[in-house]
Write a protein that holds these residues in place. Structure first.
Motif, PDB file in Angstrom:
ATOM      1  N   ALA A  10      19.054  38.133   0.805  1.00 16.03           N
ATOM      2  CA  ALA A  10      18.147  39.234   1.127  1.00 16.03           C
ATOM      3  C   ALA A  10      17.249  39.579  -0.055  1.00 16.03           C
ATOM      4  O   ALA A  10      16.080  39.915   0.121  1.00 16.03           O
ATOM      5  CB  ALA A  10      18.964  40.458   1.554  1.00 16.03           C
ATOM      6  N   TYR A  22      18.384  49.150   8.758  1.00 11.07           N
ATOM      7  CA  TYR A  22      19.172  47.921   8.836  1.00 11.07           C
ATOM      8  C   TYR A  22      19.714  47.787  10.255  1.00 11.07           C
ATOM      9  O   TYR A  22      20.761  48.346  10.590  1.00 11.07           O
ATOM     10  CB  TYR A  22      20.319  47.950   7.818  1.00 11.07           C
ATOM     11  N   MET A  58      16.266  36.055  15.982  1.00 10.66           N
ATOM     12  CA  MET A  58      16.035  37.367  15.391  1.00 10.66           C
ATOM     13  C   MET A  58      17.274  38.253  15.537  1.00 10.66           C
ATOM     14  O   MET A  58      17.746  38.871  14.569  1.00 10.66           O
ATOM     15  CB  MET A  58      14.827  38.028  16.066  1.00 10.66           C
ATOM     16  N   LEU A  61      20.106  37.536  13.266  1.00 10.36           N
ATOM     17  CA  LEU A  61      19.898  38.009  11.893  1.00 10.36           C
ATOM     18  C   LEU A  61      20.247  39.488  11.731  1.00 10.36           C
ATOM     19  O   LEU A  61      20.376  39.975  10.609  1.00 10.36           O
ATOM     20  CB  LEU A  61      18.440  37.784  11.482  1.00 10.36           C
ATOM     21  N   PHE A  62      20.400  40.196  12.849  1.00 14.44           N
ATOM     22  CA  PHE A  62      20.736  41.624  12.793  1.00 14.44           C
ATOM     23  C   PHE A  62      22.243  41.767  12.538  1.00 14.44           C
ATOM     24  O   PHE A  62      23.014  42.169  13.402  1.00 14.44           O
ATOM     25  CB  PHE A  62      20.370  42.311  14.105  1.00 14.44           C
ATOM     26  N   PHE A  66      20.226  42.352   6.079  1.00 14.37           N
ATOM     27  CA  PHE A  66      18.805  42.524   5.801  1.00 14.37           C
ATOM     28  C   PHE A  66      18.268  43.816   6.394  1.00 14.37           C
ATOM     29  O   PHE A  66      18.693  44.278   7.456  1.00 14.37           O
ATOM     30  CB  PHE A  66      17.993  41.363   6.403  1.00 14.37           C
ATOM     31  N   GLN A  68      14.973  45.797   8.114  1.00 12.90           N
ATOM     32  CA  GLN A  68      14.075  45.343   9.178  1.00 12.90           C
ATOM     33  C   GLN A  68      12.946  44.484   8.615  1.00 12.90           C
ATOM     34  O   GLN A  68      12.605  43.432   9.169  1.00 12.90           O
ATOM     35  CB  GLN A  68      13.505  46.548   9.931  1.00 12.90           C
ATOM     36  N   GLN A  70      12.928  42.744   5.769  1.00 13.61           N
ATOM     37  CA  GLN A  70      13.466  41.492   5.257  1.00 13.61           C
ATOM     38  C   GLN A  70      13.761  40.512   6.396  1.00 13.61           C
ATOM     39  O   GLN A  70      13.561  39.301   6.258  1.00 13.61           O
ATOM     40  CB  GLN A  70      14.733  41.759   4.442  1.00 13.61           C
ATOM     41  N   ILE A  71      14.241  41.037   7.520  1.00 15.15           N
ATOM     42  CA  ILE A  71      14.500  40.173   8.678  1.00 15.15           C
ATOM     43  C   ILE A  71      13.198  39.523   9.140  1.00 15.15           C
ATOM     44  O   ILE A  71      13.165  38.340   9.482  1.00 15.15           O
ATOM     45  CB  ILE A  71      15.151  40.984   9.822  1.00 15.15           C
ATOM     46  N   VAL A  74      12.516  36.667   6.816  1.00 15.08           N
ATOM     47  CA  VAL A  74      13.418  35.539   7.072  1.00 15.08           C
ATOM     48  C   VAL A  74      12.965  34.781   8.316  1.00 15.08           C
ATOM     49  O   VAL A  74      12.890  33.549   8.329  1.00 15.08           O
ATOM     50  CB  VAL A  74      14.872  36.034   7.241  1.00 15.08           C
ATOM     51  N   TRP A  75      12.652  35.516   9.366  1.00 12.99           N
ATOM     52  CA  TRP A  75      12.221  34.889  10.627  1.00 12.99           C
ATOM     53  C   TRP A  75      10.932  34.100  10.408  1.00 12.99           C
ATOM     54  O   TRP A  75      10.788  32.979  10.912  1.00 12.99           O
ATOM     55  CB  TRP A  75      12.036  35.964  11.686  1.00 12.99           C
ATOM     56  N   THR A  90       9.760  41.431  14.424  1.00 14.57           N
ATOM     57  CA  THR A  90      10.915  42.288  14.176  1.00 14.57           C
ATOM     58  C   THR A  90      10.728  43.647  14.824  1.00 14.57           C
ATOM     59  O   THR A  90      11.631  44.176  15.482  1.00 14.57           O
ATOM     60  CB  THR A  90      11.155  42.467  12.668  1.00 14.57           C
TER      61      THR A  90
END
Length: 361
Positions: A10, A22, A58, A61-62, A66, A68, A70-71, A74-75, A90
């Motif tokens: 992260a 988060y 997505m 990843l929750f 991470f 919101q 950061q997700i 990543v995506w 996101t």
């Protein structure tokens, strides 16, 4: 895309401000993967949605690692998209799937690694099938396969409910079973075929399903094949150990048939003796082992006057959801077909109550 690796932490995704939201997939929210779509569902047959694999990535990843923002980064990294696209995705997913999510203001010290996002990175077989499904998911008409099948595993039943449309088999005084019913190997074979089609829900019916030799194997096989079992039972022969096994295997919910708040009325409606306590024990055990527990009640001339008392009783034993239904008149001369406007108010014809965290509504 299948070869992508997700090894960055992260702290390495900081090209945009880290917000304090988060999102976390709720413990009872599930992700499932199929050929042309994925689904997200919670413990209710009415709470599932078909989603695109990129949305499943997505949601995977929750997990508390991470924020919101950061997700989104990543995506975007996974799909080689601009960061702005990831942030928009996101935000859209948080809004679209909010009922499946919890939210924290700080990351988990020990993240909930429930799903590997890489498992949902794949190209669906037919994009047009996905588009048709998403356009009208609840009707089922757009699915190229049956999203739900029903398997009647037995006609045997140890209850003789006075409103039942069918004549039970295997109860004292009832006819003997003359039709050869499915055996366990045949049921398991049918489940394999259904899984190949892409079926999502499998209803196990009877009779009383728990009287079928191998009924636990059937439920476990459905779960193993990534389908969702829908089981309704009177609960009278189900043990706590069996419920613990099913909960550990991932059974999302179970429905119990119960039509009365007292032993005397229960035994009158079911035409049985000494079964009330066994049913209530099974329901309480189901709640205790963590299964989403539903009760289904059929409104009849025998119980319509005690419905308020029945609701209080159901709240008291911790049931999560209650459905009170009106049975339309049929050929059989049952007490359920004799209800009229003089017996009940219109709102009793189909009453569904969500009891939430044991709160009376």
């Amino acid at each position: 895309m299948a070869s992508v690796t997700i090894e960055r932490t992260a702290s390495t995704f900081q090209t945009c401000p880290v917000n304090s939201i988060y999102p976390i997939l709720k413990p009872k929210s599930e992700l499932r993967k199929y050929k042309n779509f994925c689904i997200v569902d919670s413990p209710s047959k009415q709470s599932w949605l078909p989603i695109h694999p990129s949305e499943a990535v997505m949601l995977a990843l929750f997990d508390g690692r991470f924020s919101q923002n950061q997700i989104g980064e990543v995506w975007a990294y996974i799909y080689n998209k601009p960061v702005e696209d990831g942030l928009e995705m996101t935000d859209a997913c948080v809004k679209k799937f909010s009922k499946y999510l919890d939210f924290r203001s700080e990351p988990f010290e020990f993240p909930l690694h429930r799903y590997n996002p890489k498992d949902f990175i794949y190209k669906i077989n037919d994009e047009s099938v996905y588009q048709r499904i998403v356009a009208d998911p609840l009707s089922g008409e757009c699915f190229p396969i049956p999203i739900q099948i029903s398997i009647s595993v037995t006609q045997h039943c140890n209850f003789r409910c006075e409103y039942c449309y069918t004549t039970p088999i295997g109860v004292d005084g009832s006819p003997k079973e003359t039709t050869k019913f499915l055996d366990l190997p045949k049921v398991l074979s049918l489940l394999e075929e259904a899984a190949e089609f892409g079926t999502i829900f499998v209803l196990i019916t009877g009779g009383e399903p728990a009287l079928f030799k191998g009924w636990m194997d059937v439920i476990l096989k459905i779960l193993e094949l990534n389908m969702i079992p829908v089981l309704t039972t009177n609960g009278s022969v189900i043990t706590r150990q069996q419920l613990e096994t099913l909960a550990a295997a991932g059974l999302p919910e179970i429905t119990f048939s119960l039509d009365a708040p007292s032993p005397d009325l229960h035994h009158k409606i079911t035409q049985t003796h000494n079964t009330f306590d066994r049913v209530i024990t099974a329901i309480q055990n189901s709640v205790d082992v963590g299964l989403h527990t539903l009760v289904k009640c059929v409104l009849t001339t025998s119980n319509y006057e005690v419905i308020p008392e029945f609701i209080d009783f159901i709240v008291g034993i911790g049931v999560h959801e209650l459905a009170i239904t009106y049975m339309e008149p049929g050929d059989r001369n049952s007490c359920a077909t004799k209800l009229s406007a003089s017996h009940i108010c219109d709102e009793y014809k189909c009453l569904g109550l969500c009891l939430g965290d044991n709160a009376k509504l």
